[in-house]
Design an enzyme around this catalytic site. Sequence first.
Site, short mmCIF file in Angstrom:
data_model
loop_
_atom_site.label_atom_id
_atom_site.label_comp_id
_atom_site.label_asym_id
_atom_site.label_seq_id
_atom_site.Cartn_x
_atom_site.Cartn_y
_atom_site.Cartn_z
N HIS A 119 0.48 -1.28 0.20
CA HIS A 119 -0.04 -0.03 -0.14
C HIS A 119 0.99 1.36 0.05
O HIS A 119 0.25 2.41 0.31
CB HIS A 119 -0.93 -0.03 1.15
N ALA A 233 2.24 -8.87 18.99
CA ALA A 233 3.27 -9.30 17.96
C ALA A 233 4.59 -9.05 18.70
O ALA A 233 5.62 -9.95 18.47
CB ALA A 233 3.17 -8.19 16.73
N1 APR Z 1 -0.03 -7.76 18.02
C1 APR Z 1 -0.75 -8.55 16.93
N2 APR Z 1 -1.83 -8.12 16.26
C2 APR Z 1 -2.57 -7.11 16.78
C3 APR Z 1 -2.33 -6.40 17.58
C4 APR Z 1 -1.12 -6.54 18.36
N3 APR Z 1 -0.33 -5.87 19.53
N4 APR Z 1 -3.10 -5.44 17.88
C5 APR Z 1 -4.05 -5.71 17.02
N5 APR Z 1 -3.91 -6.69 16.17
C6 APR Z 1 -4.38 -7.40 15.10
C7 APR Z 1 -5.92 -7.44 15.27
O1 APR Z 1 -6.41 -8.43 15.91
C8 APR Z 1 -6.31 -7.10 13.62
O2 APR Z 1 -6.25 -8.55 13.21
O3 APR Z 1 -3.98 -6.46 13.98
C9 APR Z 1 -5.00 -6.66 12.97
C10 APR Z 1 -5.45 -5.32 12.62
O4 APR Z 1 -6.45 -5.19 11.57
P1 APR Z 1 -6.50 -3.85 10.77
O5 APR Z 1 -6.87 -2.88 11.40
O6 APR Z 1 -7.77 -4.28 9.57
O7 APR Z 1 -5.28 -3.97 9.85
P2 APR Z 1 -4.51 -4.73 8.36
O8 APR Z 1 -5.51 -6.05 8.41
O9 APR Z 1 -3.48 -4.48 8.16
O10 APR Z 1 -5.89 -3.78 7.43
C11 APR Z 1 -5.34 -3.91 6.16
O11 APR Z 1 -6.93 -2.10 5.72
O12 APR Z 1 -7.58 0.10 5.81
C12 APR Z 1 -6.75 -0.41 5.04
O13 APR Z 1 -4.83 0.02 3.97
C13 APR Z 1 -5.24 -0.18 5.18
O14 APR Z 1 -3.31 -1.69 5.37
C14 APR Z 1 -4.49 -1.65 5.72
C15 APR Z 1 -5.75 -2.51 5.34
#
Ligand code: APR
Length: 265
Positions: A119, A233
């Site tokens: 992205h 993480a």
């Molecule tokens: N450690 C591990 N995982 C975590 C933690 C943590 N400390 N905190 C939150 N999570 C997990 C949540 O459970 C969730 O599954 O991280 C994930 C975050 O989800 P999203 O916010 O949807 O992020 P992502 O999957 O990267 O979104 C994809 O969506 O809005 C678009 O472009 C944006 O790149 C992004 C894409």
Amino acid sequence: MENQIKRAADLILKSRFTTAFTGAGISVESGIPPFRGNDGIWTKYDPKSLEIAWFMSNPVESWNIIKELFYDFFEEAKPNKAHLVLAEMERRALLGRIITQNIDNLHQEAGSKEVYEFHGNSKRLICLDCRKFYAVSEISLDHIPPTCRQCGGLLKPDFVFFGEGIPQTALAASYEAATISDVFLVIGTTGDVMPANQIPYMAKSAGCKIIEINTEPSNYSGDITDIFIRGKAGETMKKLGAALFTTPLDNDQDGIDQDFEIHGQ
Ligand code: APR
């Protein structure tokens, strides 16, 4: 968890090529909130502000939100232990590449070299007229919208807005990773967003083992994930690093694990 960490380490140590596929969750312990879930960015901001058509018609409003979201709050975010362990895995030839959905540049700041940004990256701006690139540090965001010094055109962060295409280099590197990897280490992603979310499925179809680290189950967990390690993480990758590295992480400084205050929460 210890058993899953050991099983995951064994898979990675035997793997010819391991890819890490990361999402917003890997940066939460660096102080950057995720997009979804409780307190996620999309519970406070309308995703419309990151739609390319809305940005083009409302550059001032869009840039004010972008500035607050990606530059005011998160400018000082630093890599956490998870980013550092991935960089160390690459240095020890235990990780072939990172495909990240994140735009925060934290993998590169942690020292990872083979990083493909599905992205884009918020640290670069691009002129929509002459296509000149700028480092965001070169441009004052006191004047909104920022304009190109060369042609006066509108500058846009060089990350993918909703409605824009995926950078070809990242797409090709992701498809290739899905075909050549033995192990995919999927960290901190819901698996909600197309087309990025298809990459782990493609890897699974090509025979890859899927190791997942997440605080909650994701779309992958009950489906393609072989080893699900429930946890943050940073903490989990620290344990995985300990299981992988016969010698401790060289740059294991104090304070990396500190909980950063998350702005506005
Ligand atoms: N450690 C591990 N995982 C975590 C933690 C943590 N400390 N905190 C939150 N999570 C997990 C949540 O459970 C969730 O599954 O991280 C994930 C975050 O989800 P999203 O916010 O949807 O992020 P992502 O999957 O990267 O979104 C994809 O969506 O809005 C678009 O472009 C944006 O790149 C992004 C894409």
